[in-house]
Scaffold this active site. Structure first.
Site: not given
Length: 666
Positions: A358, A387, A407, A409, A493
């Site tokens: 993001c 991660r 992903d 946005h 979420k």
RNA sequence: GCCGCCUUAGCUCAGUCGGUAGAGCGAGUCACUCGUAAUGACUAGGUCGUCAGUUCGAUUCUGACAGGCGGCUCCA
């Protein structure tokens, strides 16, 4: 002795009955040995009772059969008691934690000096069989807090539970704690042996089976450590998992299901089908995709890239690492540092492997002035994130340390947000349908109001965003499960939760409402009136993670992919060498149609080639021998053994092409 | 990260009560040319996860580490 009126409900038949006072519930159902408990009352106010329950005037008493959901819970909870008794017989110093029924079984937690080993489970099972054979009676006894505290002085964990009773804490105390102490009166169950003595007692809300003899079949599965009350900061207790069933056959069937599930495990199929591996040399949780796994991955990527473009997204690209400032702007570093790989320092700056995309997309948004006319502005990419997952949580492809998110946005005005959320949810549901997934539910993750330091933003912002998400979900008509406290720090979420072969649920697609990062990055657009406004940002990942989705997909199909996803769509098998060229020719024509075809021209006999193709779960086996060549045809064999001989070549090609185009299973 | 268990050939697993190892499948070679789930023969593969310690000697015993499995906690 006076008479009372009750309503007896058994096998869907309601029947008014007059009985004398003092009649026990079991007397109503004595002829049916499957009945192990009773439900007294109807609807919300009803409750489960032991068969020893003494009927009251006006009671509506329904039978609870051992094979019903309630019956299973009671059976399993009772078996947990027997196990705890056996453990304390064999290990007198063991302190009791909690022992609730769970899906397909039960567990009980114990505080013991030495963890259990598999041989201990054998001993405990043997002891349990003895207790079951003794036919000890489960006897309910109402007690007071004071009496219970003195009686259970040696059971520190039970005493802690008594202290929580009635307070808001019971339900939160630990998963299953409420089976020990209900909100109402405190009860202890004594296991009465043949001599009429209490062989063992446990604080418990009940109800239970009438006697231990009513446990028809059980098995202890495994032992593992578990934190007391589910908190990492607490002591670890030793948990023993077991399962119990109404018949030996039902137990066998359950064990068989577990075996079958193991065969679907994507970690095993990934190796057997040569899809992917996890080289130690690279590191834990870092998969490599082999050519065949690469095909599935590429099909998924092609699909989702195309769909994003169709849905109005712009395909972008961003780097894997960034200076730390980006993650401070996004707010991730203070909140998420533990989840990131440690930074690399050079040229006087700290660079982090990105754990999310993001911030990068925000910088694309911010790269120039934006107008309201551009909104919704939708950015999409395959973002590879890293991660730092704790070593104990790595699991095949479903929990890894490096993975790609599909992903996206969406930057929208606040007014556009509800519409965009619905748009994204429809997109996600359509994708799941195209991939044949149907066993999933939606989860709504919200903030934990008791931990405001873990979440950014005002109560009003959270409430508003949560409402927008909830409304969209409810309109979808799907099951919606609340997940309080599960939100990201920047907003609530919605996620799709799918089950893997062994029943673990994994978070797949996500849609997150974010009113924080636009502020952190000072994102703006110019509104129609010339004013500067802050957009709302909506994160969404349709697969979630390509890796995890692929893992779940392998298990969903047990490796037998529909043709459009199958690494090899057509395996051509000549009856003898002489027919290889003929099949090579057909294969060449199929490849021109974009099909994935392989010709097995090895020295193996055709039976062996068929077996190999079968084990590789190839959807179309295309066989040709003298008969087919003479007819200008091929013969199909499918994975289920179905055959279709003498199919003309053009028709054969059309058939495979159509199966791929429609994404149907064959 | 925590607790327990595990790590022998590409895979599944034997085995060595401490004296450096074996099978089946797979792979390679050769023969067989075959109509719907395993043709046969031969060959090549392992410093027994890594590093220390104990020992005359360690794959075997001990420890640490790595990786895996099952849970817990945590997450896409």
């Amino acid at each position: 002795m006076s008479e009372i009126k009750v309503v007896r409900v058994h096998a869907d038949v309601r029947q008014d009955q007059t009985v004398t006072t003092g009649t026990k519930a079991w007397e109503l159902f004595a002829e049916d040995t499957d009945v192990i408990a009773a439900r007294v009352g109807e609807g919300e106010g009803s409750s489960l009772k032991d068969l020893a329950y003494e009927l009251a005037d006006g009671d509506v008493v329904a039978s609870v059969e051992i094979h019903s959901p309630d019956g299973h819970d009671i059976l399993r909870h009772s078996t947990a008691h027997v196990m705890a008794q056996a453990v304390q017989d064999l290990f007198p110093d063991a302190k009791l934690g909690i022992g609730p029924p769970i899906t397909d079984g039960f567990y009980y937690d114990f505080d013991v000096a030495t963890p259990f080993v598999p041989e201990d489970l054998d001993k405990i099972e043997t002891r349990m069989r003895k207790i079951i054979k003794e036919g000890q009676r489960f006897s309910r006894r109402v007690t007071t807090d004071a009496d219970a505290l003195s009686e259970l002085a040696d059971e520190p964990y039970k005493i802690e539970l008594i202290g929580l009773k009635g307070g808001a804490g019971v339900e939160d105390a630990a998963e299953g704690a409420s089976v020990e102490v209900g909100a109402g009166e405190l009860t202890i169950y004594d296991n009465i042996n043949r001599k009429g003595e209490a062989a063992w007692s446990d604080l418990c809300r009940g109800p239970h089976l009438p006697t231990t003899k009513r446990i028809p079949a059980f098995k202890l599965m495994r032992s593992a450590a578990a934190y007391w009350r589910g908190d990492e900061k607490n002591k670890q207790l030793q948990r023993i998992y077991g399962t119990a069933w109404e018949t030996k056959e039902a137990l066998e069937a359950h064990l068989h299901r577990l075996e079958e599930a193991e065969k679907r495990d994507h970690r095993k199929l990934g190796r057997d089908l040569d899809l992917f591996s996890f080289p130690d040399e690279i590191g834990s949780g870092l998969p490599v995709f082999h050519p065949k796994g690469g095909v599935i991955k590429r099909e998924m990527e092609d699909y989702v890239r195309q769909r994003h473009i169709e849905e109005g997204f712009d395909y972008v690209g961003t780097p894997h690492i960034s200076k730390e400032g980006t993650f401070h702007l996004s707010g991730h570093l203070p909140y998420y540092a533990d989840g990131m790989f440690p930074p690399m320092e050079f040229e006087g700056a700290n660079y982090y492997l990105k754990a999310m995309n993001c911030p990068m997309h925000n910088l694309i948004f911010r790269s120039r002035g934006r107008s309201y006319r551009e909104l919704p502005l939708r950015l999409f990419e395959f973002g590879h994130v890293y991660r730092y997952e704790k070593s104990g949580v790595i699991h095949g492809l479903t929990r890894v340390r490096g993975f790609a998110q599909d992903d996206s946005h969406s930057y929208v005005t606040p007014e556009q947000a509800p519409g965009e959320i619905k748009h994204l949810l429809d997109f996600v549901l359509g994708l799941l349908r195209d991939f044949g997934l149907d066993d999933f539910y939606l989860e709504l993750s919200t903030r934990d109001d008791s931990k405001p330091d873990k979440f950014v933003g005002s109560q009003e912002q959270w409430d508003n965003a949560t409402d927008v998400l909830r409304t969209a979900c409810e309109e979808s008509g799907l099951e919606l499960v609340p997940d309080p406290g599960g939100a990201a720090f920047y907003g609530p979420k919605v996620s799709v939760q799918a089950k893997d072969a062994i029943g673990r649920t994994w978070q797949m697609s996500t849609i997150q409402y974010d009113f924080n990062q636009p502020e952190g990055f000072d994102l703006q657009y110019q509104a129609a009136d010339g004013s500067r406004q802050q957009p709302v940002m909506i994160h969404s990942a349709k697969f979630g993670s390509i890796e995890r989705f692929l893992g779940v997909l392998v298990e969903h199909y047990a490796g037998a992919f529909p043709p459009w996803l199958a690494p090899v769509q057509v395996q051509a098998i000549p009856v003898a060498d002489a027919f290889s060229d003929y099949l090579y020719d057909v294969a060449r024509r199929m490849k021109l149609q974009g099909l994935r075809v392989e010709v097995d021209d090895s020295d193996d006999r055709m039976q062996k080639k068929i077996r190999n193709a079968q084990l590789q779960k190839v959807p179309f086996m295309m066989i040709a021998g003298a008969d087919d060549v003479a007819a200008g045809a091929v013969s199909f064999r499918y994975r289920d053994g179905r055959q279709d001989n003498g199919v003309p070549i053009d028709e054969a090609i059309a058939r495979v092409t159509a199966a791929v185009a429609t994404r149907e299973q064959v």
